[in-house]
Design an enzyme around this catalytic site. Structure first.
Site, PDB file in Angstrom:
ATOM      1  CD  GLU A 228      43.316  46.792  41.024  1.00  0.00           C
ATOM      2  OE1 GLU A 228      43.312  48.044  41.195  1.00  0.00           O
ATOM      3  OE2 GLU A 228      42.688  46.014  41.722  1.00  0.00           O
ATOM      4  CB  CYS A 262      40.555  50.172  43.218  1.00  0.00           C
ATOM      5  SG  CYS A 262      40.167  48.574  42.485  1.00  0.00           S
TER       6      CYS A 262
END
Length: 456
Positions: A228, A262
């Protein structure tokens, strides 16, 4: 690698921590390997109560855990409390549902009586970031604990307090000591751990650069991995919105956690009919965010995680402006103690500007104007990343049609990219990585989906 807590609000060192020796690492691997051999023969239900205890302990110790986040990486105390509670909910979710998710699944086949079992595979090595120092750990620990995979974690070097606090919660829960082990190790030691035959999975959340390095180590050793990585998420604003309401959502979507998320909305794509009015409303909302003491409930903008993060972000903004971007609002480092950066809006960013494809990890937004729905989709998909995104619109059918055409792992309509629900799978495509965490599928990231079939 130095593991040090430096409070970003004062830049004063709070505590330094000793790194582990190679002998310490070997002992940790031996403990985890022994536990796996025991766990692989035990039912999933045998671990449920421990994970429930973890959830309860997170809530019981919420205040002290949240203050540790504040000291390690500067998060607002109110946001830190929310992170602790979210982490507790993830533990509870997998405690309640793990056994059901891992139950054998029958297959309809002409081959006879067949089914799929979900078995543990071994030790999982994790490399995790500082921006959500408990949430990121729990996303990997909770599902793998229920599966029966011992977890070893190299946390970010600037949040060692959180790393130890999380490990202590696991120990206090009564779970076996090797169920979760924090490692203060170097990059070379990480490579050694990944190469160990007892390690059968590698999980990383972090930068594209870190992901490239760790994924290469995993691939070299034929270990399954999930990555990720970064994101350059869009918030598409359609021309039917309530502008004031949409601008308020847009500002929060970019500035929470000081923009160090993010999946925060880093690129606003606004349809031309409302672009001017929306920009004015957005500036007004950005102006409401006030930097200050992260422990003060009236502070709405936290410092960045470190002096290095502040310096890097300022250099990115300056480079963008030097290459033709327009500084619409903010910019620069405020004259304040701590690692703050002024909320900033950039526009007029051309494709040859380095900023067009970069991720700004801080309170800096990019503003693009789209001619229509199709043009908005074009701009949204012109990115090296593909993590999340959102669309703000009154017409839900119109927004859903657009969402299906946006190349990301997640799209949310009339809301920010959600991290608050453990039921929702999380992950992206392109340079944002691969694999999914959370939800019913996240628990199967590192299982042996073993086929057993009895021939007629």
């Amino acid at each position: 690698m130095a593991y040090v807590t430096t409070y970003p609000y004062t830049n004063k060192v709070v505590k330094k921590y000793d790194s582990m020796s190679d002998e310490d690492v070997d002992k940790a691997l031996n403990k985890a390997g022994t536990l796996y051999q025991s766990w692989k023969n035990e039912p999933v239900a045998s671990r449920k109560n421990y994970l429930e205890n973890v959830s309860k302990l997170m809530l019981k110790n919420c205040d002290s855990l949240a203050k540790t986040i504040v000291k390690d990486m500067g998060k607002l105390y109110t946001e830190a409390v929310a992170e602790v509670k979210l982490s507790a909910s993830i533990a509870k979710y997998y405690a309640d549902n793990g056994e059901k998710f891992l139950d054998p699944k029958p297959l309809l086949t002409g081959a006879g009586n067949s089914w799929i079992e979900n078995d543990p595979v071994g030790i999982i090595m994790c490399v995790e970031p500082w921006n959500f120092p408990y949430y990121q750990l729990m996303r990997v620990f909770a599902p793998n604990f229920m599966v029966g995979n011992p977890v070893m974690v190299k946390h970010a070097s600037n949040c060692p307090g959180c790393a130890l606090a999380f490990e202590n919660i696991i120990k206090e829960s009564g779970a076996p000591e090797a169920a979760y082990q924090n490692l203060f190790v170097s990059h070379a030691q990480i490579a050694k751990i990944i190469a160990d035959k007892r390690v059968q999975g590698v999980a990383l959340t972090g930068s594209e650069k870190a992901g490239t390095h760790i994924a290469a180590e995993a691939g070299k050793n034929l270990k399954k991995s999930t990555m990720e990585l970064g994101g350059n998420d869009v918030m598409v604003v359609l021309d039917d919105v309530d502008i004031k309401k949409a601008a308020k959502l847009a500002a929060y979507a970019r500035l929470w956690n000081a923009g160090q998320v993010c999946v925060s909305s880093k690129r606003y794509i606004v349809e031309k009919n409302i672009a001017g009015k929306f920009m004015d409303a957005l500036k007004a909302e950005f102006a409401k965010y006030k930097p200050g003491d992260p422990m003060d409930k009236n502070t709405t903008l936290a410092p960045l995680s470190s002096k290095g993060a502040q310096t890097k972000l300022d250099a990115q903004v300056n480079e963008a402006v030097n290459n033709g971007a327009k500084l619409e609002y903010g910019g620069g480092i405020p004259n304040l103690e701590g690692d703050f950066y002024n909320p900033t809006i950039l526009s007029n960013i051309s494709q040859d500007n380095p900023a067009y494809y970069e991720e700004f990890f801080g309170p800096v937004a990019q503003f693009y104007v789209a001619a229509d729905d199709e043009d908005a989709i074009r701009i949204a998909n012109d990115s090296n990343y593909g993590l999340g995104g959102s669309i703000v619109a009154k017409d839900h059918k119109r927004a859903a049609k657009m969402a299906s055409k946006i190349d990301t792992g997640m799209v949310f309509i009339n809301g920010i990219t959600q991290v608050a629900y453990p039921e929702l799978p999380f992950g992206g495509i392109k340079r944002s990585g691969y694999g999914r965490e959370l939800g019913p599928n996240g628990i199967k990231s590192f299982v042996n989906q073993k086929l057993i079939s009895i021939t007629k």
